[in-house]
Design a protein around this motif. Structure first.
Motif, PDB file in Angstrom:
ATOM      1  N   GLN A 122       0.835  -1.199   0.000  1.00 43.43           N
ATOM      2  CA  GLN A 122       0.000   0.000   0.000  1.00 43.43           C
ATOM      3  C   GLN A 122       0.875   1.258   0.000  1.00 43.43           C
ATOM      4  O   GLN A 122       1.955   1.283   0.582  1.00 43.43           O
ATOM      5  CB  GLN A 122      -0.896   0.006   1.226  1.00 43.43           C
ATOM      6  CG  GLN A 122      -1.904   1.128   1.182  1.00 43.43           C
ATOM      7  CD  GLN A 122      -2.939   0.987   2.277  1.00 43.43           C
ATOM      8  OE1 GLN A 122      -2.953   0.024   3.004  1.00 43.43           O
ATOM      9  NE2 GLN A 122      -3.814   1.962   2.381  1.00 43.43           N
ATOM     10  N   PRO A 135       2.092   5.008   0.920  1.00 41.05           N
ATOM     11  CA  PRO A 135       2.087   5.768   2.178  1.00 41.05           C
ATOM     12  C   PRO A 135       0.866   6.696   2.225  1.00 41.05           C
ATOM     13  O   PRO A 135       0.396   7.171   1.185  1.00 41.05           O
ATOM     14  CB  PRO A 135       3.391   6.577   2.113  1.00 41.05           C
ATOM     15  CG  PRO A 135       4.236   5.893   1.091  1.00 41.05           C
ATOM     16  CD  PRO A 135       3.304   5.219   0.141  1.00 41.05           C
ATOM     17  N   PRO A 136       0.364   6.966   3.405  1.00 46.07           N
ATOM     18  CA  PRO A 136      -0.861   7.782   3.512  1.00 46.07           C
ATOM     19  C   PRO A 136      -0.737   9.162   2.850  1.00 46.07           C
ATOM     20  O   PRO A 136      -1.707   9.664   2.295  1.00 46.07           O
ATOM     21  CB  PRO A 136      -1.076   7.924   5.020  1.00 46.07           C
ATOM     22  CG  PRO A 136      -0.322   6.791   5.630  1.00 46.07           C
ATOM     23  CD  PRO A 136       0.796   6.466   4.701  1.00 46.07           C
ATOM     24  N   PHE A 137       0.439   9.766   2.881  1.00 47.11           N
ATOM     25  CA  PHE A 137       0.564  11.099   2.285  1.00 47.11           C
ATOM     26  C   PHE A 137       0.377  11.049   0.770  1.00 47.11           C
ATOM     27  O   PHE A 137      -0.112  12.013   0.170  1.00 47.11           O
ATOM     28  CB  PHE A 137       1.892  11.774   2.666  1.00 47.11           C
ATOM     29  CG  PHE A 137       3.111  11.221   1.977  1.00 47.11           C
ATOM     30  CD1 PHE A 137       3.550  11.767   0.774  1.00 47.11           C
ATOM     31  CD2 PHE A 137       3.821  10.169   2.528  1.00 47.11           C
ATOM     32  CE1 PHE A 137       4.676  11.266   0.137  1.00 47.11           C
ATOM     33  CE2 PHE A 137       4.942   9.674   1.901  1.00 47.11           C
ATOM     34  CZ  PHE A 137       5.370  10.204   0.695  1.00 47.11           C
ATOM     35  N   THR A 170      -1.707   8.980  -0.787  1.00 46.86           N
ATOM     36  CA  THR A 170      -3.157   8.872  -0.957  1.00 46.86           C
ATOM     37  C   THR A 170      -3.814  10.234  -0.754  1.00 46.86           C
ATOM     38  O   THR A 170      -4.679  10.641  -1.544  1.00 46.86           O
ATOM     39  CB  THR A 170      -3.735   7.839   0.032  1.00 46.86           C
ATOM     40  OG1 THR A 170      -3.084   6.586  -0.193  1.00 46.86           O
ATOM     41  CG2 THR A 170      -5.238   7.681  -0.141  1.00 46.86           C
ATOM     42  N   ARG A 171      -3.421  10.952   0.291  1.00 47.59           N
ATOM     43  CA  ARG A 171      -3.973  12.292   0.523  1.00 47.59           C
ATOM     44  C   ARG A 171      -3.647  13.225  -0.646  1.00 47.59           C
ATOM     45  O   ARG A 171      -4.484  14.025  -1.069  1.00 47.59           O
ATOM     46  CB  ARG A 171      -3.432  12.867   1.835  1.00 47.59           C
ATOM     47  CG  ARG A 171      -4.045  12.250   3.069  1.00 47.59           C
ATOM     48  CD  ARG A 171      -3.701  13.033   4.328  1.00 47.59           C
ATOM     49  NE  ARG A 171      -2.285  13.258   4.527  1.00 47.59           N
ATOM     50  CZ  ARG A 171      -1.449  12.426   5.159  1.00 47.59           C
ATOM     51  NH1 ARG A 171      -1.910  11.289   5.658  1.00 47.59           N
ATOM     52  NH2 ARG A 171      -0.169  12.709   5.301  1.00 47.59           N
ATOM     53  N   THR A 200      -2.811   3.101  -4.223  1.00 50.93           N
ATOM     54  CA  THR A 200      -3.277   3.998  -3.156  1.00 50.93           C
ATOM     55  C   THR A 200      -4.583   3.531  -2.538  1.00 50.93           C
ATOM     56  O   THR A 200      -5.018   4.096  -1.539  1.00 50.93           O
ATOM     57  CB  THR A 200      -3.474   5.419  -3.710  1.00 50.93           C
ATOM     58  OG1 THR A 200      -4.454   5.390  -4.741  1.00 50.93           O
ATOM     59  CG2 THR A 200      -2.182   6.014  -4.195  1.00 50.93           C
ATOM     60  N   HIS A 201      -5.222   2.544  -3.129  1.00 50.82           N
ATOM     61  CA  HIS A 201      -6.539   2.048  -2.683  1.00 50.82           C
ATOM     62  C   HIS A 201      -7.593   3.138  -2.744  1.00 50.82           C
ATOM     63  O   HIS A 201      -8.516   3.156  -1.956  1.00 50.82           O
ATOM     64  CB  HIS A 201      -6.443   1.421  -1.296  1.00 50.82           C
ATOM     65  CG  HIS A 201      -5.546   0.235  -1.246  1.00 50.82           C
ATOM     66  ND1 HIS A 201      -5.882  -0.978  -1.799  1.00 50.82           N
ATOM     67  CD2 HIS A 201      -4.291   0.088  -0.753  1.00 50.82           C
ATOM     68  CE1 HIS A 201      -4.885  -1.828  -1.629  1.00 50.82           C
ATOM     69  NE2 HIS A 201      -3.899  -1.199  -0.998  1.00 50.82           N
TER      70      HIS A 201
END
Length: 180
Positions: free
Chosen positions: A3, A5-7, A9-10, A175-176
């Motif tokens: 997956q 990293p969250p940044f 995706t944001r 990024t899902h």
């Protein structure tokens, strides 16, 4: 698949909001114009992320990006052409270049200069120096513009094709975030 990293995706979600705000064409054109004529950096800096955010707009954004970089590069070409007066005058005398040497360069550039310009547009490097030099050395304007347009369209449409045919889906899987 790991997956993102969250940044990331944001960032992708923010790009979608920006693309939906209605000013993506202006940003892509403006950056292309500035990058083609003034600022160093990748011409695809805004085009590619915004195309990934809204892949259905990839080809239109490719045209807009090409228009911006073409106009910026043409301005630099004309600045270089104005500098030709200096190159043929005091600078040529300093380096002991005769008018015959310039005539020989112009003949060679008329034959092969367009290929060099086309090749420069395929690289991630800026075409600013190529544009200035083309004007300064005297590459025929039609050859310069045609090669620059062909190269930029080839590059941006190839990237748009990649976005439309797998790139955006790969980013969405990573990024899902569901595709736009």
């Amino acid at each position: 698949m790991p997956q993102a990293p969250p940044f990331i995706t944001r960032f992708l979600l923010r790009l979608r909001r920006w693309a939906d705000a209605g000013w993506s064409n202006s940003v892509v054109f403006g950056w292309g114009l500035l990058q083609g004529g003034i600022f160093p950096g990748l011409a695809d800096l805004f085009f590619l992320p915004l195309a990934l955010a809204r892949p259905e707009r990839a080809y239109r954004l490719a045209l807009v990006a090409t228009a911006g970089t073409l106009i910026g590069s043409v301005v630099l070409y004309w600045i270089g052409a104005e500098a030709l007066v200096l190159l043929e005058g005091p600078v040529a005398r300093f380096f002991d270049f005769s008018p015959d040497v310039f005539a020989e360069y112009r003949t060679r550039l008329a034959q092969y200069g367009a290929w060099a310009i086309f090749a420069s547009t395929m690289s991630p490097l800026s075409t600013k120096l190529t544009s200035l030099a083309s004007g300064a050395i005297g590459v025929p304007f039609a050859a310069f513009t045609g090669a620059l347009l062909a190269g930029r369209l080839t590059r941006t449409f190839a990237l748009a094709w990649l976005v439309r045919h797998g790139g955006a889906q790969a980013v969405a899987r990573w990024t899902h975030v569901p595709p736009a």
